[in-house]
Design an enzyme around this catalytic site. Structure first.
Site: not given
Length: 382
Positions: A137, A182, A316, A350-351
């Site tokens: 990232s 968040r 992603d 993405h993770d």
């Protein structure tokens, strides 16, 4: 600082694993994403699992039997490195010694500043060069920046789920994240397929009366993530670091170090676009009008000639996999013949770099340990 302003002193917080060899050439600099601390792996001083716990250790992708791994908190962060929550010595002096934090008076931070601070730290530790810079990232952005700024100090890099320049879609998502914090950030980091498998349409309490309070399990999960983050992260660091990601563009690679006093005596060129310096013309501003204008990006990345591993993830949508392909394509167009590009098909979005140990870990380990005299460039899908 790249965009102006000066920090009179800087602390860099880092953690390390493995042993530095006598030649001091077995260092891997592990760079972090937006919210990560330097605690990537548990150790005697902190038994809590780190954010890359399964990837660091004897025989693991970042093999502590072979390498000395160093992970820092980026400048502008809130885990020990100087950032908005730090005491501003100048303002404190002006306030008759009353401790005063920087807050929003902290100078704007760029990825270039983060990397320059890290390499100043390495200089202070007596480490002349690194075996590799590995990051995911925003960490992947730092890896690219490090290889471009310090080509003689970086032997190879790994850039995972990163971009050579932030796409308007990613900028928009981070803008919304800065407004809603968040919860929306969590949505951008994970993928729809994973949540379909994990949560589906399950209700947190099937017997509860229907209304506007959190009802579905996915909603309670997001609430939990938001509350957990409130006590862990300085909101001003979120503003500064997420903005640094927005501004990142390898086409705007600095040509001179702001700390070079000889350079500062001449015209201020540190933040000029590479195309203005090399072409001396007022070409259309590609950051404003023509995102597909890639020759600027190729120029900006041409300094990276070390072996590069680029990893992307099909699911992603924060930094889509086509942007990792763009990195590989531009590096090759700039003359780098040691570029390997992997694309992973998984459900974690993405993770994935945090969760897919088998695919990410094996690719990283192979790239770190391969003899660079015999690179294996190419395109691969997993």
């Amino acid at each position: 600082m790249h965009l102006g302003g000066v920090l009179p002193s800087v602390d860099i917080a880092y953690e390390s694993w493995g042993t530095l060899n006598e030649r001091r050439d077995n260092v891997i600099l592990l760079t972090t994403g937006l919210s990560a601390s330097p605690h990537a792996k548990s150790h005697a001083g902190n038994r809590k699992d780190g954010w890359w716990e399964k990837f660091i250790g004897p025989g693991l992708p970042l093999d502590t039997n072979k390498y000395h791994i160093i992970c820092t908190n980026v400048i502008g962060g809130c885990f020990g490195t100087t950032g908005p929550s730090s005491i501003d010595p100048v303002a404190t002096h002006q306030n008759n010694g009353t401790p005063t934090r920087y807050g929003l008076n902290f100078p704007m931070v760029t990825v270039w500043d983060m990397v320059r601070a890290q390499f100043q730290m390495l200089d202070a530790l007596g480490i002349p060069k690194v075996h590799a810079v590995v990051g995911s990232s925003m960490g992947g952005m730092q890896a690219l920046a490090a290889a471009a700024l310090f080509p003689d100090k970086v032997d190879r890099i790994v850039s995972i789920s990163a971009a050579a320049r932030s796409h308007p879609y990613s900028i928009a998502l981070r803008h919304a994240q800065r407004q809603l914090a968040r919860q929306i950030g969590t949505i951008t980091y994970r993928s729809g397929p994973e949540w379909e498998l994990r949560f589906g349409r399950k209700r947190a309490n099937p017997n509860a009366k229907r209304g506007f309070k959190s009802d579905f399990m996915i909603e309670t999960y997001l609430e939990h993530q938001g509350k957990k983050w409130q006590g862990q992260y300085d909101p001003n660091s979120l503003l500064y670091i997420s903005r640094a990601m927005d501004m990142f563009d390898m086409a705007e690679r600095p040509l001179k170090d702001p700390n070079d006093m000889d350079a500062l005596q001449g015209p201020i060129v540190g933040s000029q676009r590479l195309m203005d310096m090399e072409n001396n013309n007022n070409d259309n501003d590609h950051t404003q009008t023509d995102y597909n204008h890639t020759h600027h990006l190729i120029n900006g990345m041409s300094a990276i000639q070390c072996p590069v591993l680029v990893i992307g993830v099909k699911s992603d949508f924060l930094i889509p996999s086509w942007q990792q392909k763009e990195i590989a394509t531009c590096l090759r167009a700039g003359g780098n013949h040691q570029v390997t590009h992997f694309e992973i098909d998984g459900v974690y979005g993405h993770d994935t770099f945090l969760l897919d140990f088998a695919n990410v870990g094996s690719a990283v380990k192979g790239h770190l340990e391969i003899d660079i005299r015999h690179p294996v460039p190419g395109e691969w899908s997993i």
